[in-house]
Scaffold this active site. Structure first.
Site, PDB file in Angstrom:
ATOM      1  N   HIS A  92     -37.196  54.717  23.690  1.00 20.11           N
ATOM      2  CA  HIS A  92     -35.922  54.004  23.447  1.00 20.11           C
ATOM      3  C   HIS A  92     -35.977  53.155  22.164  1.00 20.11           C
ATOM      4  O   HIS A  92     -35.757  51.946  22.194  1.00 20.11           O
ATOM      5  CB  HIS A  92     -35.544  53.128  24.652  1.00 20.11           C
ATOM      6  CG  HIS A  92     -34.061  52.838  24.713  1.00 20.11           C
ATOM      7  ND1 HIS A  92     -33.381  52.598  25.878  1.00 20.11           N
ATOM      8  CD2 HIS A  92     -33.130  52.759  23.723  1.00 20.11           C
ATOM      9  CE1 HIS A  92     -32.096  52.377  25.609  1.00 20.11           C
ATOM     10  NE2 HIS A  92     -31.925  52.467  24.303  1.00 20.11           N
ATOM     11  N   GLU A 136     -36.534  53.661  32.848  1.00 23.05           N
ATOM     12  CA  GLU A 136     -37.355  53.302  31.687  1.00 23.05           C
ATOM     13  C   GLU A 136     -38.309  52.174  32.044  1.00 23.05           C
ATOM     14  O   GLU A 136     -37.870  51.163  32.597  1.00 23.05           O
ATOM     15  CB  GLU A 136     -36.446  52.902  30.518  1.00 23.05           C
ATOM     16  CG  GLU A 136     -35.624  54.087  30.014  1.00 23.05           C
ATOM     17  CD  GLU A 136     -34.741  53.767  28.814  1.00 23.05           C
ATOM     18  OE1 GLU A 136     -34.795  52.623  28.319  1.00 23.05           O
ATOM     19  OE2 GLU A 136     -34.011  54.656  28.386  1.00 23.05           O
TER      20      GLU A 136
END
Ligand code: 9EZ
Length: 313
Positions: free
Chosen positions: A279, A261
């Site tokens: 997220h 990420e």
């Protein structure tokens, strides 16, 4: 009377700061650099972080007054837990604060997949009326398979019943009676994969769950299955999912978490039948306020030597 000094190193919602200020001297230094943290940490009895600040062994060694580190959220991989243990520093987190937020996002993703809401909106913004191309599916009457039935999975199960879904759950850490109490029919993995029209993941990333959804698992699922993951990156083998999307096994996938990420504009993220979000599971005003409140109360309890609800170390 000596006063506790509390350092807030990452942005913490005001609800938590108020609780801390009523009982301690509090410095809000959110955004401070690793060098600044190392320089100031010797003054503090408590340190509160989210995921940004890296609490390294070097920081903990320098923290001669430190009694407790609080993580306003779940994941503690930014804290050197071994070093904390070695220096008798307690570590606490706020693992339940985001359960509703994640469960609600999961439902948003299920509905977005079933009705292709993002594609419908993208068409409208491009001046296209895609009515004929947008024939979705209903959740009603379908089977939802939940991998993991902890607090979040249980909240998803309750909502699925309101939508008229059959709910199957696999969770090797829960007795069948608890799975039933939480509104799901216990199923082994094989049965869940064979029966579920929609599968949503609600389990932690561990050595056992890394790559759980790999090519083999995907092959056991129904043709045209929809997958949702707002749990942790790494549970899904992303290259295997991309193959399963391209091969037609998986009809669509909605992903809030990624092995890396941010993932960038990867082939998976750009896939037309993938819905990707950055997220955002815990990113609600309510969840952030609850995490701040929970961690403030827990850190003060640790300073006072009281019983702890969420001790990690
Ligand atoms: C593993 C799990 C759930 C699970 C649940 C929890 C550590 N752990 N692992 C495989 N709490 C479903 C499938």
């Amino acid at each position: 009377m000596t006063q506790w000094n509390v350092l807030i190193a990452d942005r913490l919602a005001e609800e938590g700061q108020a609780i801390l200020r009523a009982a301690a001297r509090v410095d809000d230094r959110s955004g401070l650099s690793p060098e600044e943290l190392l320089a100031v940490i010797p003054q503090y009895d408590a340190l509160i972080v989210r995921s940004r600040t890296k609490v390294t062994a070097q920081v903990i060694r320098a923290a001669t007054r430190l009694k407790v580190i609080g993580r306003a959220g779940v994941g503690v991989d930014n804290i050197d837990l071994e070093a904390a243990r070695a220096h008798n520093v307690t570590v606490v987190n706020a693992p339940t604060a985001a359960s509703i937020a994640v469960a609600e996002l999961t439902f948003g993703l299920l509905l977005a997949l079933a009705r292709e809401i993002p594609r419908a909106d993208a068409g409208m913004k491009a001046g296209r009326w895609m009515k004929k191309e947008l024939k979705g599916r209903e959740l009603h009457g379908k089977t939802l398979g939940l991998l993991g039935l902890g607090r979040i999975g249980a909240e998803v199960a309750r909502r699925a019943h309101a939508f008229g879904m059959t709910v199957l759950a696999y969770d090797p850490f829960l007795p069948e009676e608890v799975i039933r109490e939480r509104g799901a029919d216990p199923a082994d993995l094989e049965t869940l994969y064979a029966r579920a029209d929609f599968i949503s993941l609600h389990l932690p990333l561990t050595e056992e769950t890394r790559g759980l959804i790999d090519a083999q698992a995907l092959a056991r699922m129904k043709d045209g299955v929809y997958l949702v993951c707002a749990a942790r990156g790494g549970i899904i083998d992303e290259p295997a999912l991309l193959d399963a999307l391209n091969g037609g096994k998986v009809a669509g996938a909605a992903l809030d978490v990624f092995a890396q990420e941010p993932p960038g504009a990867s082939d998976l993220v750009r896939h037309p039948r993938v819905i990707a979000t950055p997220h955002i599971g815990a990113q609600t005003a309510e969840a952030q306020a609850r995490a701040a409140r929970d961690i403030a109360e827990e850190v003060l309890a640790a300073l006072r030597g009281e019983a702890l609800r969420w001790r990690v170390v």
